[in-house]
Motif scaffolding. Structure first.
Motif, PDB file in Angstrom:
ATOM      1  N   PRO A 195       0.705  -1.274   0.090  1.00  0.00           N
ATOM      2  CA  PRO A 195      -0.028  -0.134  -0.066  1.00  0.00           C
ATOM      3  C   PRO A 195       0.793   1.292   0.306  1.00  0.00           C
ATOM      4  N   LYS A 196       0.537   2.110  -1.021  1.00  0.00           N
ATOM      5  CA  LYS A 196       1.446   3.308  -1.107  1.00  0.00           C
ATOM      6  C   LYS A 196       0.948   4.228  -0.111  1.00  0.00           C
ATOM      7  N   ASP A 197      -0.403   4.241   0.510  1.00  0.00           N
ATOM      8  CA  ASP A 197      -0.658   5.204   1.324  1.00  0.00           C
ATOM      9  C   ASP A 197      -0.398   4.862   3.043  1.00  0.00           C
ATOM     10  N   GLY A 198       0.424   3.969   3.120  1.00  0.00           N
ATOM     11  CA  GLY A 198       0.516   3.362   4.531  1.00  0.00           C
ATOM     12  C   GLY A 198       0.145   2.053   4.829  1.00  0.00           C
TER      13      GLY A 198
ATOM     14  N   TRP B 223      -3.968  -5.546   2.572  1.00  0.00           N
ATOM     15  CA  TRP B 223      -2.884  -6.018   1.908  1.00  0.00           C
ATOM     16  C   TRP B 223      -2.490  -7.622   2.258  1.00  0.00           C
TER      17      TRP B 223
ATOM     18  N   ARG C 125      -4.287   0.086   5.612  1.00  0.00           N
ATOM     19  CA  ARG C 125      -4.557  -1.181   4.682  1.00  0.00           C
ATOM     20  C   ARG C 125      -3.735  -2.493   4.730  1.00  0.00           C
TER      21      ARG C 125
END
Length: 441
Positions: A211-214, A222, A218
């Protein structure tokens, strides 16, 4: 144009499969009885008899070779079902020499079963890339250990299928991803160490979907798909290993822990005393023990091409590179260095070799051919631009050198072996430079 390419691809796949079968059929007929073949054929005889008598309890509780899952031996047992019962094979100590002979036609049926499974592995890889499958078809270690009564053929096949189905699924829950989980479970139920393919899949999956947003927000989203896929694989593994059914954890730990004790105390391992880098020795040349059996001995060049193709393969299918690195790391760390273990990485190795061949041999030669076909105008342009000609030479030289080595080195090495008394006793010294030393002396 598309139809022509499709027909050409089908023809290439069929040709590779034919080569794979021909080379393995030759090995089935010519290879002498090897270590462990008598053990696995003995187990297959037992399973075949239990299947005929429908004695399911004997299948579940049979603990011969308990250190290895029974699935490959059950497959060999199924192959023996049409045959009449033969005399039981003697149960010799593990330190004993290979049996001088095995019952006929039982040994041929079992070996051809292994060979057919090996050809199916080549076919599976050919559906992805025929060139990689060709390298797998001619690899002498792959031919040897998928043409004898060994554990390797079935887990090698299912490990390739697990990765291919994973790639087909696009990391989404569908029939392809479910098939990947089933194939991985069957892989572990064939031989534990081939499960390294599952580690490669998990790493590639988690890396690609990080996950790119943390991770905190997620983490469940994930991890849960990978965990679910792993749970299905684990369930299939237990379902395909009847030996574990009465006491899953107890018998599994007993089986797995055996290998640690074997690595530490085995007389055979201590006598061999292979160095930590021994897997590189196996990968640096063809099988040295059976002159005349293998028509093509290009294993060294497959390995060299794989090194050249790693970067390109990483851009296209990183899971194969992760698989190759993880398998090689295990082989270097594990103290037992038997040559058949390298089959856990031959599929990704050949995939990398295919990319290396295309990038360093095929594309430069094709570019040169296209330039040459332009005729006088192209040659005139090259003559007017010597700088471009000089710039093209470094791209052509690796391909020309590789083609020269592929042609000359196997002949030189086989000739050098013919000048020595190379045999089973001198294997370790011979493949570590002893052949060249003796020729020089």
């Amino acid at each position: 144009m598309k139809r022509s390419k499709s027909l050409l691809r089908v023809f290439a796949i069929l040709a590779v499969v034919a080569v794979a079968f021909a080379l393995r059929a030759r090995a089935v007929a010519m290879l002498p009885v090897d270590y462990d073949e008598d053990d696995y054929l003995l187990a297959a005889q037992h399973y075949a008899q239990a299947l005929v008598e429908k004695n399911w309890g004997e299948i579940i509780n049979y603990d011969y070779n308990y250190e290895h899952p029974p699935l490959p031996k059950l497959i060999y047992g199924l192959a023996l079902l049409p045959l009449p019962e033969s005399a039981a094979i003697a149960d010799l100590p593990t330190s004993a020499a290979p049996a001088r002979s095995l019952p006929h036609p039982h040994v041929e049926f079992a070996r051809y079963t292994a060979a057919i499974i090996g050809v199916l592995e080549v076919l599976a890889l050919a559906l992805l890339t025929p060139l990689a499958a060709f390298f797998l078809a001619i690899d002498t270690w792959q031919i040897k250990y998928t043409s004898q009564i060994m554990l390797e053929p079935s887990p090698a096949l299912t490990s390739v299928l697990a990765v291919l189905f994973y790639l087909k699924s696009d990391r989404k829950w569908n029939v392809w991803l479910a098939s990947s989980a089933v194939a991985l479970g069957l892989t572990a139920a064939g031989k534990y160490l081939y499960g390294v393919a599952g580690i490669a899949i998990a790493i590639d999956w988690l890396w690609a979907t990080f996950p790119k947003d943390g991770i905190r927000a997620r983490a469940v989203q994930w991890l849960s798909p990978v965990i679910g896929w792993g749970a299905v694989s684990l369930a299939v593994f237990f379902a395909a290993d009847p030996y574990l059914w009465p006491d899953p954890l107890g018998r599994l730990s007993h089986s797995v822990l055996y290998h640690g004790g074997y690595a530490a105390t085995s007389v055979e391992v201590q006598r061999a005393n292979f160095p930590i880098w021994q897997p590189f020795v196996w990968l640096s040349g063809p099988v040295p023990w059976h002159p005349g059996v293998f028509l093509l001995t290009l294993d060294l060049f497959i390995s060299l091409l794989a090194i050249l193709g790693l970067r390109r393969l990483w851009r296209k299918q990183p899971v194969f590179v992760i698989w190759l690195i993880a398998a090689l790391a295990f082989l270097l760390a594990w103290p037992v260095k038997w040559p058949q273990y390298i089959l856990i990485l031959t599929a990704p190795l050949c995939a990398a070799a295919a990319e290396g061949f295309v990038e360093r041999v095929w594309e430069p030669v094709a570019a040169w051919a296209r330039s040459a076909s332009r005729g006088k105008q192209a040659r005139a342009e090259l003559a007017r631009s010597p700088r471009e000609t000089r710039q093209s030479i470094p791209w052509l030289i690796p391909g020309l050198i590789m083609l020269s080595l592929i042609t000359l080195f196997p002949l030189i090495y086989q000739g050098a072996m013919a000048l020595t008394d190379f045999n089973a006793i001198s294997i370790r010294d011979g493949i570590n430079g002893g052949v060249w030393r003796e020729v020089w002396l």
